[in-house]
Scaffold this active site. Structure first.
Site, PDB file in Angstrom:
ATOM      1  N   LYS A  28      27.471  30.654  28.151  1.00 10.85           N
ATOM      2  CA  LYS A  28      26.396  29.792  27.528  1.00 10.85           C
ATOM      3  C   LYS A  28      25.545  28.987  28.386  1.00 10.85           C
ATOM      4  O   LYS A  28      24.464  28.808  28.174  1.00 10.85           O
ATOM      5  CB  LYS A  28      27.195  29.152  26.267  1.00 10.85           C
ATOM      6  CG  LYS A  28      28.223  28.087  26.713  1.00 10.85           C
ATOM      7  CD  LYS A  28      28.922  27.566  25.422  1.00 10.85           C
ATOM      8  CE  LYS A  28      29.819  26.457  25.830  1.00 10.85           C
ATOM      9  NZ  LYS A  28      29.418  25.200  26.770  1.00 10.85           N
ATOM     10  N   THR A  29      26.398  28.307  29.251  1.00 13.10           N
ATOM     11  CA  THR A  29      25.661  27.459  29.908  1.00 13.10           C
ATOM     12  C   THR A  29      24.588  27.993  30.869  1.00 13.10           C
ATOM     13  O   THR A  29      23.533  27.505  31.075  1.00 13.10           O
ATOM     14  CB  THR A  29      26.428  26.638  31.082  1.00 13.10           C
ATOM     15  OG1 THR A  29      27.647  26.044  30.428  1.00 13.10           O
ATOM     16  CG2 THR A  29      25.907  25.713  31.853  1.00 13.10           C
ATOM     17  N   ASP A 214      23.887  21.780  23.567  1.00 10.10           N
ATOM     18  CA  ASP A 214      25.204  22.624  23.806  1.00 10.10           C
ATOM     19  C   ASP A 214      26.437  21.991  22.984  1.00 10.10           C
ATOM     20  O   ASP A 214      26.468  20.805  22.814  1.00 10.10           O
ATOM     21  CB  ASP A 214      25.339  22.617  25.464  1.00 10.10           C
ATOM     22  CG  ASP A 214      26.510  23.333  25.965  1.00 10.10           C
ATOM     23  OD1 ASP A 214      26.746  24.390  25.292  1.00 10.10           O
ATOM     24  OD2 ASP A 214      26.959  22.992  27.162  1.00 10.10           O
ATOM     25  N   GLU A 215      27.482  22.832  22.937  1.00  2.61           N
ATOM     26  CA  GLU A 215      28.712  22.372  22.230  1.00  2.61           C
ATOM     27  C   GLU A 215      28.235  22.119  20.739  1.00  2.61           C
ATOM     28  O   GLU A 215      28.965  21.009  20.428  1.00  2.61           O
ATOM     29  CB  GLU A 215      29.366  21.531  23.127  1.00  2.61           C
ATOM     30  CG  GLU A 215      29.814  21.873  24.536  1.00  2.61           C
ATOM     31  CD  GLU A 215      30.888  22.867  24.615  1.00  2.61           C
ATOM     32  OE1 GLU A 215      31.356  23.699  23.537  1.00  2.61           O
ATOM     33  OE2 GLU A 215      31.235  23.518  25.843  1.00  2.61           O
ATOM     34  N   GLN A 245      36.123  27.114  18.494  1.00  2.00           N
ATOM     35  CA  GLN A 245      36.375  26.196  19.600  1.00  2.00           C
ATOM     36  C   GLN A 245      36.220  24.729  19.094  1.00  2.00           C
ATOM     37  O   GLN A 245      36.142  23.680  19.803  1.00  2.00           O
ATOM     38  CB  GLN A 245      35.830  26.237  20.912  1.00  2.00           C
ATOM     39  CG  GLN A 245      36.066  27.526  21.597  1.00  2.00           C
ATOM     40  CD  GLN A 245      35.441  27.722  22.999  1.00  2.00           C
ATOM     41  OE1 GLN A 245      36.011  27.249  23.740  1.00  2.00           O
ATOM     42  NE2 GLN A 245      34.601  28.605  23.219  1.00  2.00           N
ATOM     43  N   ARG A 602      41.378  30.037  28.457  1.00  2.00           N
ATOM     44  CA  ARG A 602      41.069  29.658  29.656  1.00  2.00           C
ATOM     45  C   ARG A 602      41.817  30.399  30.644  1.00  2.00           C
ATOM     46  O   ARG A 602      41.336  30.387  31.709  1.00  2.00           O
ATOM     47  CB  ARG A 602      42.048  28.308  29.905  1.00  2.00           C
ATOM     48  CG  ARG A 602      41.711  26.942  28.811  1.00  2.00           C
ATOM     49  CD  ARG A 602      40.319  26.860  28.625  1.00  2.00           C
ATOM     50  NE  ARG A 602      39.727  27.575  27.525  1.00  2.00           N
ATOM     51  CZ  ARG A 602      38.307  27.798  27.533  1.00  2.00           C
ATOM     52  NH1 ARG A 602      37.658  27.371  28.374  1.00  2.00           N
ATOM     53  NH2 ARG A 602      37.827  28.494  26.220  1.00  2.00           N
TER      54      ARG A 602
END
Length: 672
Positions: A28-29, A214-215, A245, A602
């Site tokens: 995504k980044t 973002d997020e 998330q 992770r």
């Protein structure tokens, strides 16, 4: 990284509202920075009218660094990349006249907020710490719901809430008199201003041509309200998030903001990013099957083109000591087998207390480690003292900073003098600093007391004047004259602790001087800007020391692990009451499942779960029940360490299912 079809689609969608559902490890980044690059290079919008918002300085810096690597720095620096709080602060500083706030205000951090409210409410709350914590939550909740102390409705409130409203008023008035804002104000004040003032709202809408967030799943109600009011008429935005998330409801985050966004902007185009570039297929399959047990507004299933990978190993020990030993063995065995580094391993846990026994075993096995989630460097007592000096020099009305440093180092100014000073300040409605020059205070005190106090206040004023002429010299002068390190050497007897404190102070001094000299910025910052930067930082001790050479096993909570990735991940304490946590059995079981999902995703190559048959709790050993989440995973992809436990596993699976059934029945009866 090459862009896939959906990523290209997101980047090329340059008009109208867009919601990106970005799964874990889906890049995504990379998409956000490439979209900014696309908007800038093709001159679609003015660079200084493209705004990207995220939640932490670390994430904002990462975005800036990635952007710098793909476009000219002269272009990238014009794009506004900010956290929510930094943007709120920028708006406040731009609209001081409308907000009735004086320049050079201070920002109260959370620990100073606690101390201030403790002092202000010592009589009202009888020094009850639990009530104080509830009051802090109450004030924060009010501000996050856009409720100021003078418009809280007193209808149907308990006696404690009526008291809390009075204390909210006292607290807020104190902040105004001291020219101080707290962190909630950084979002609260701009949002209130936008709601009340149409001209200001339109001005900021015109300042933003394209908005990226973002997020998005971490936004709370007031953050959504603020951004909704600065979205332009064309609704040109891209919000990126993952409802799977969403793990911060305890601090106000609302996964419902996905639904609210679609309701407010029904023309929003929804694009999914489902290709995971991080984890093996087995790890990803476990994550998908686990999270499928949650209710979903939007369906999403991650896939990977990476190898299948190893099965997930589950190690069951008889007690937590043996569990910690098994974790150490997993690390030593895999380092030997795969020739890996210590930093390739992460040990994740639900609660901080779980780390203690793991630390002990790592030390015994001589395994180097670092714990994430320690206090910020700026939270250490010594550095907060230096920051308070800087704050008082910048804002003479800052009573919190004044009281903190008046006797650090010692200046022979006693409590009676401070009480007289406080009385004068209250009666005259001025700050403690200004009270020291007030005629009523001077008349009532002896010459030696006034001399001690004047020596301090004149020094602060002298430093203030020096900062106007030469900030770098002024800061060096401040540090030299307070002689803080010599005072520490006399008062801190533990040499190891003293050396660590001085090392941190040296880092901090250099950090401040670099900002004042302009080493990390386009131009030298003034004192007010430096204090602002420090107030909004979230640098952790371990992040400052981190480098590729820092070869240590990583220990952290599942919450702290979000956004990180490691080749080898060990999740400990897979037991009912720990994961899922006891407090969240009924009302928040889905968030606990999302938290476990975050932990699983992770891992890149290998994933391990550990648990105990017994755990020491309040002086006795109790038998544990294995986490229900273990039985929601694909059993064919799991390797249990004891074949005899399979039967027990099946029985507990039935017990767990029965338990969940009973909970659902209870909830159903409550709702009916």
């Amino acid at each position: 990284m090459l862009l896939n079809f959906n990523q290209k689609k997101i980047i090329n969608l340059i008009k109208g509202p867009c919601l990106v559902l970005a799964g874990a490890g889906s890049g995504k980044t990379n998409v956000i920075t490439n979209k900014i690059n696309h908007l800038v290079k093709n001159h679609i919008y003015k660079k200084n009218k493209i705004v990207a918002i995220t939640f932490t300085n670390k994430a904002a810096n990462e975005m800036k660094n990635r952007l710098n690597s793909i476009i000219e720095i002269s272009d990238s620096e014009k794009v506004i990349i900010s956290t929510f709080h930094s943007l709120g602060l920028y708006i406040i500083k731009s609209e001081l006249n409308y907000l009735d706030i004086k320049p050079n205000f201070s920002i109260l951090d959370e620990s100073d907020k606690f101390k201030l409210l403790k002092d202000l409410t010592s009589k009202s709350l009888n020094k009850d710490k639990n009530l104080l914590i509830e009051l802090i939550k109450f004030i924060s909740k009010c501000k996050n719901n856009l409720i100021s102390y003078n418009n809280v409705k007193l209808i149907n409130l308990s006696n404690s809430n009526v008291l809390f409203i009075k204390l909210y008023k006292i607290y807020d008035r104190y902040l105004k008199c001291s020219n101080i804002l707290d962190f909630d104000d950084l979002i609260f004040l701009p949002t209130i201003l936008f709601k009340k003032n149409k001209l200001i709202r339109e001005k900021w809408r015109n300042n933003i041509d394209y908005l990226l967030i973002d997020e998005y799943q971490d936004t709370n109600s007031i953050q959504y309200e603020m951004i909704k009011m600065i979205i332009n008429k064309q609704a040109n935005f891209t919000f990126v998030g993952d409802d799977d998330q969403s793990i911060y409801s305890w601090r106000g985050a609302r996964s419902q903001n996905f639904q609210i966004l679609i309701k407010d902007f029904p023309q929003t185009k929804i694009i999914k990013m489902e290709q995971n570039y991080r984890s093996s297929k087995i790890i990803l399959n476990a994550a998908n099957i686990l999270i499928s047990n949650n209710h979903h507004i939007f369906s999403k299933k991650l896939f990977s083109n990476l190898d299948n990978g190893s099965k997930i190993r589950i190690t069951i020990s008889n007690n937590e000591e043996l569990e910690a030993s098994s974790i150490a063995k997993i690390i030593t065995k895999n380092i030997s087998k795969y020739q890996t580094n210590y930093r390739d391993y992460a040990i994740l846990y639900r609660n901080n207390y779980q780390s203690k026994i793991i630390e002990k075993k790592l030390i015994e096995q001589n395994l180097p480690y670092q714990i994430y989630g320690n206090n910020s460097l700026f939270e250490s007592s010594e550095i907060k003292d230096i920051i308070s000096y800087m704050k008082l020099v910048n804002n003479f009305n800052d009573d919190v900073s004044f009281l903190r440093i008046i006797n650090r180092p010692k200046r022979n100014i006693g409590m009676m003098t401070i009480k007289k000073l406080s009385d004068c300040a209250r009666i005259s409605n001025i700050s403690l600093f200004k009270s020291s020059f007030h005629i009523n205070f001077i008349k009532k005190n002896k010459k030696n007391i006034l001399d001690y106090l004047n020596k301090f206040t004149f020094f602060i004023n002298k430093v203030y004047l020096k900062f106007k002429d030469n900030p770098v010299f002024a800061f060096k002068y401040l540090i030299k004259k307070i002689n803080y390190e010599n005072w520490l050497k006399k008062n801190v007897k533990d040499m190891k602790k003293l050396n660590n404190i001085i090392s941190n102070l040296c880092f901090f001094y250099k950090y401040v001087l670099d900002m004042l000299s302009g080493k990390f910025t386009n131009k030298p910052l003034n004192l007010d800007d430096v204090i602002t930067n420090i107030s909004l930082k979230d640098i952790k001790n371990e992040n400052i020391k981190y480098s590729e050479k820092n070869n240590k096993v990583n220990l952290m909570t599942l919450h702290s692990s979000k956004g990180l990735e490691f080749p080898f991940v060990i999740i400990s304490g897979l037991e009912e009451g720990i994961l899922p946590h006891t407090n969240n059995y009924i009302n928040n079981i889905e968030e606990e499942r999302r938290l476990f999902y975050v932990g699983i995703t992770r891992a890149q190559k290998k994933l391990f779960f550990t648990l105990s048959n017994q755990r020491f709790y309040r002086g006795i050993n109790i038998n544990t029940q294995y986490s229900r989440f273990l039985f929601e995973l694909p059993q064919s992809d799991l390797l249990w360490n004891n074949i005899n436990l399979i039967k027990k596993q099946e029985k507990i699976k039935q017990d767990s299912s029965s338990y969940i059934f009973r909970l659902k029945k209870i909830i159903k009866n409550i709702n009916n």
